[in-house]
Design a protein around this motif. Structure first.
Motif, PDB file in Angstrom:
ATOM      1  N   TYR A   1      21.174  76.242  47.916  1.00 23.84           N
ATOM      2  CA  TYR A   1      21.627  75.163  48.797  1.00 23.84           C
ATOM      3  C   TYR A   1      20.966  75.263  50.173  1.00 23.84           C
ATOM      4  O   TYR A   1      20.522  74.249  50.729  1.00 23.84           O
ATOM      5  CB  TYR A   1      23.148  75.222  48.948  1.00 23.84           C
ATOM      6  CG  TYR A   1      23.664  74.441  50.132  1.00 23.84           C
ATOM      7  CD1 TYR A   1      23.688  73.047  50.119  1.00 23.84           C
ATOM      8  CD2 TYR A   1      24.104  75.097  51.285  1.00 23.84           C
ATOM      9  CE1 TYR A   1      24.147  72.324  51.214  1.00 23.84           C
ATOM     10  CE2 TYR A   1      24.567  74.381  52.381  1.00 23.84           C
ATOM     11  CZ  TYR A   1      24.582  73.008  52.341  1.00 23.84           C
ATOM     12  OH  TYR A   1      25.018  72.295  53.429  1.00 23.84           O
ATOM     13  N   THR A   2      20.876  76.463  50.713  1.00 23.45           N
ATOM     14  CA  THR A   2      20.263  76.663  52.032  1.00 23.45           C
ATOM     15  C   THR A   2      18.805  76.224  52.025  1.00 23.45           C
ATOM     16  O   THR A   2      18.326  75.591  52.978  1.00 23.45           O
ATOM     17  CB  THR A   2      20.369  78.138  52.450  1.00 23.45           C
ATOM     18  OG1 THR A   2      21.750  78.508  52.513  1.00 23.45           O
ATOM     19  CG2 THR A   2      19.727  78.359  53.822  1.00 23.45           C
ATOM     20  N   ASN A   3      18.079  76.532  50.960  1.00 21.45           N
ATOM     21  CA  ASN A   3      16.681  76.105  50.856  1.00 21.45           C
ATOM     22  C   ASN A   3      16.572  74.584  50.860  1.00 21.45           C
ATOM     23  O   ASN A   3      15.668  74.014  51.479  1.00 21.45           O
ATOM     24  CB  ASN A   3      16.051  76.663  49.576  1.00 21.45           C
ATOM     25  CG  ASN A   3      15.843  78.159  49.637  1.00 21.45           C
ATOM     26  OD1 ASN A   3      15.780  78.736  50.724  1.00 21.45           O
ATOM     27  ND2 ASN A   3      15.742  78.797  48.486  1.00 21.45           N
ATOM     28  N   TYR A   4      17.486  73.920  50.162  1.00 14.87           N
ATOM     29  CA  TYR A   4      17.503  72.457  50.132  1.00 14.87           C
ATOM     30  C   TYR A   4      17.769  71.899  51.529  1.00 14.87           C
ATOM     31  O   TYR A   4      17.109  70.963  51.977  1.00 14.87           O
ATOM     32  CB  TYR A   4      18.558  71.975  49.150  1.00 14.87           C
ATOM     33  CG  TYR A   4      18.842  70.490  49.219  1.00 14.87           C
ATOM     34  CD1 TYR A   4      18.033  69.579  48.554  1.00 14.87           C
ATOM     35  CD2 TYR A   4      19.939  70.003  49.946  1.00 14.87           C
ATOM     36  CE1 TYR A   4      18.300  68.215  48.611  1.00 14.87           C
ATOM     37  CE2 TYR A   4      20.209  68.650  50.000  1.00 14.87           C
ATOM     38  CZ  TYR A   4      19.382  67.755  49.339  1.00 14.87           C
ATOM     39  OH  TYR A   4      19.641  66.412  49.406  1.00 14.87           O
ATOM     40  N   GLU A   5      18.748  72.466  52.215  1.00 14.78           N
ATOM     41  CA  GLU A   5      19.101  71.987  53.549  1.00 14.78           C
ATOM     42  C   GLU A   5      17.928  72.111  54.514  1.00 14.78           C
ATOM     43  O   GLU A   5      17.740  71.271  55.392  1.00 14.78           O
ATOM     44  CB  GLU A   5      20.301  72.764  54.081  1.00 14.78           C
ATOM     45  CG  GLU A   5      21.633  72.279  53.558  1.00 14.78           C
ATOM     46  CD  GLU A   5      21.961  70.863  54.036  1.00 14.78           C
ATOM     47  OE1 GLU A   5      22.157  70.669  55.234  1.00 14.78           O
ATOM     48  OE2 GLU A   5      22.001  69.962  53.190  1.00 14.78           O
ATOM     49  N   LYS A   6      17.127  73.134  54.352  1.00 11.63           N
ATOM     50  CA  LYS A   6      15.985  73.363  55.242  1.00 11.63           C
ATOM     51  C   LYS A   6      14.853  72.366  55.006  1.00 11.63           C
ATOM     52  O   LYS A   6      14.095  72.053  55.920  1.00 11.63           O
ATOM     53  CB  LYS A   6      15.436  74.777  55.042  1.00 11.63           C
ATOM     54  CG  LYS A   6      16.343  75.885  55.569  1.00 11.63           C
ATOM     55  CD  LYS A   6      15.722  77.237  55.290  1.00 11.63           C
ATOM     56  CE  LYS A   6      16.598  78.368  55.829  1.00 11.63           C
ATOM     57  NZ  LYS A   6      16.025  79.701  55.520  1.00 11.63           N
ATOM     58  N   THR A   7      14.751  71.858  53.778  1.00 11.68           N
ATOM     59  CA  THR A   7      13.569  71.086  53.417  1.00 11.68           C
ATOM     60  C   THR A   7      13.806  69.616  53.082  1.00 11.68           C
ATOM     61  O   THR A   7      12.981  68.762  53.413  1.00 11.68           O
ATOM     62  CB  THR A   7      12.870  71.738  52.209  1.00 11.68           C
ATOM     63  OG1 THR A   7      13.815  71.847  51.132  1.00 11.68           O
ATOM     64  CG2 THR A   7      12.357  73.131  52.561  1.00 11.68           C
ATOM     65  N   SER A   8      14.907  69.311  52.407  1.00 10.37           N
ATOM     66  CA  SER A   8      15.050  67.970  51.835  1.00 10.37           C
ATOM     67  C   SER A   8      16.250  67.177  52.325  1.00 10.37           C
ATOM     68  O   SER A   8      16.268  65.949  52.201  1.00 10.37           O
ATOM     69  CB  SER A   8      15.141  68.076  50.300  1.00 10.37           C
ATOM     70  OG  SER A   8      13.969  68.681  49.775  1.00 10.37           O
ATOM     71  N   SER A   9      17.264  67.827  52.854  1.00 11.32           N
ATOM     72  CA  SER A   9      18.506  67.145  53.186  1.00 11.32           C
ATOM     73  C   SER A   9      18.324  66.067  54.249  1.00 11.32           C
ATOM     74  O   SER A   9      18.852  64.970  54.136  1.00 11.32           O
ATOM     75  CB  SER A   9      19.553  68.159  53.661  1.00 11.32           C
ATOM     76  OG  SER A   9      20.748  67.511  54.014  1.00 11.32           O
TER      77      SER A   9
ATOM     78  N   THR B   1      14.777  61.847  42.333  1.00  8.94           N
ATOM     79  CA  THR B   1      13.521  61.882  41.582  1.00  8.94           C
ATOM     80  C   THR B   1      12.424  62.589  42.365  1.00  8.94           C
ATOM     81  O   THR B   1      11.619  63.349  41.799  1.00  8.94           O
ATOM     82  CB  THR B   1      13.054  60.451  41.250  1.00  8.94           C
ATOM     83  OG1 THR B   1      14.068  59.794  40.486  1.00  8.94           O
ATOM     84  CG2 THR B   1      11.751  60.463  40.465  1.00  8.94           C
ATOM     85  N   ASP B   2      12.394  62.373  43.678  1.00  2.70           N
ATOM     86  CA  ASP B   2      11.304  62.887  44.511  1.00  2.70           C
ATOM     87  C   ASP B   2      11.472  64.339  44.936  1.00  2.70           C
ATOM     88  O   ASP B   2      10.492  65.007  45.267  1.00  2.70           O
ATOM     89  CB  ASP B   2      11.155  62.033  45.778  1.00  2.70           C
ATOM     90  CG  ASP B   2      10.671  60.624  45.469  1.00  2.70           C
ATOM     91  OD1 ASP B   2      10.187  60.397  44.348  1.00  2.70           O
ATOM     92  OD2 ASP B   2      10.811  59.751  46.347  1.00  2.70           O
ATOM     93  N   THR B   3      12.704  64.849  44.955  1.00  4.10           N
ATOM     94  CA  THR B   3      12.942  66.204  45.437  1.00  4.10           C
ATOM     95  C   THR B   3      12.241  67.221  44.553  1.00  4.10           C
ATOM     96  O   THR B   3      12.333  67.173  43.327  1.00  4.10           O
ATOM     97  CB  THR B   3      14.461  66.514  45.472  1.00  4.10           C
ATOM     98  OG1 THR B   3      15.099  65.544  46.286  1.00  4.10           O
ATOM     99  CG2 THR B   3      14.710  67.902  46.052  1.00  4.10           C
ATOM    100  N   ALA B   4      11.519  68.165  45.170  1.00  2.00           N
ATOM    101  CA  ALA B   4      10.776  69.181  44.436  1.00  2.00           C
ATOM    102  C   ALA B   4      11.718  70.011  43.573  1.00  2.00           C
ATOM    103  O   ALA B   4      12.870  70.266  43.942  1.00  2.00           O
ATOM    104  CB  ALA B   4      10.036  70.090  45.415  1.00  2.00           C
ATOM    105  N   ALA B   5      11.222  70.438  42.415  1.00  2.79           N
ATOM    106  CA  ALA B   5      12.047  71.143  41.440  1.00  2.79           C
ATOM    107  C   ALA B   5      12.699  72.384  42.025  1.00  2.79           C
ATOM    108  O   ALA B   5      13.867  72.684  41.742  1.00  2.79           O
ATOM    109  CB  ALA B   5      11.210  71.514  40.223  1.00  2.79           C
TER     110      ALA B   5
END
Length: 250
Positions: free
Chosen positions: A106-114, A74-78
């Motif tokens: 996927y790489t962007n997600y790993e950098k910011t939210s993972s 829910t919290d992860t940015a769109a």
């Protein structure tokens, strides 16, 4: 999916095929009638996927783990969020499968939210591991994210890289056929091409009820799928699980 392998490894023990047939299929003699009409054909969506496996400190921690995962989704940015998120669980094991349209997403997600999710889960788990798959195939019927489904979590291994690709394609063909005939099937996921072991695939299949699962297992199209899958599989794990489809972008 097909359970017809010489031996199948479940919960770290190798057991004879006949025992697995009893455990994982129950009985083909149920001969249930169709729960609905045939649906329009669709192709599986292709992307990349992350298989996040967690072992809870104890069974009482599982609800908190599920709540933490749901809150994270829910919290992860769109712009960073996965296109699809599916969580399944059984016993102390929880598996979160997240899918993106491309390796770049996927790489962007790993950098910011993972790392946020990993840290939040830390106090609740005994261990956690992640496996990246450059191929994630997904097909589903829309279902509310709060609805709990039933299904199977499967690992199928082949004798080599080439057969890993053949197994992926055989399962894809089977699932695309399956989804036109089973309104009770809410989703199928194939993860393939892992750098850790490209001779195997990981699979999740979900249904609305156990009756829908039995209907699938007794169907002619399931038997048809086995004809191509069985010769390719040399080892396999299969576990019954419960699941929820948290985020769906079909």
């Amino acid at each position: 999916f097909s359970i017809m392998a010489t031996n199948i490894n479940i919960n770290k023990s190798v057991v004879p095929l006949q025992a697995i047939l009893s455990f994982c299929l129950f009985s083909r003699a149920l001969s249930l009638s169709s729960p609905g009409s045939t649906m329009a054909a669709r192709s599986m969506t292709r992307g990349v996927g992350l298989y996040h496996k967690l072992i809870a400190k104890d069974s009482s921690a599982v609800p908190s783990i599920l709540q933490t995962i749901e809150q994270h989704c829910t919290d992860t940015a769109a712009e960073e969020s996965p296109r699809r998120s599916t969580v399944v669980w059984g016993g102390r094991t929880v598996v979160l499968v997240e899918e993106w349209a491309s390796a770049k997403e996927y790489t962007n997600y790993e950098k910011t939210s993972s790392t946020t999710l990993t840290s939040s889960l830390g106090p609740l788990v005994q261990s956690q591991s992640k496996e990246y798959f450059p191929e994630a195939l997904h097909i589903s019927n829309t279902i509310h994210s709060t609805v709990e489904t039933v299904g199977i979590l499967v690992r199928q291994k082949t004798s080599g890289t080439a057969n890993g690709g053949k197994l992926r394609d055989a399962q894809r063909e089977a699932y695309e056929r399956q989804m036109t005939k089973e309104p009770g099937c809410t989703g199928c996921i194939i993860l393939a091409g892992s750098s850790e072991d490209d001779t195997q695939v990981r699979i999740i299949e979900l249904w609305k009820t156990m009756e829908d699962f039995y209907y699938h297992e007794s169907s002619d199209w399931h038997a048809l799928g086995e004809e191509k899958v069985v010769p390719l599989v040399i080892d396999m794990d299969c576990d019954f699980i419960r699941g929820r489809q948290l985020c769906q972008d079909n």
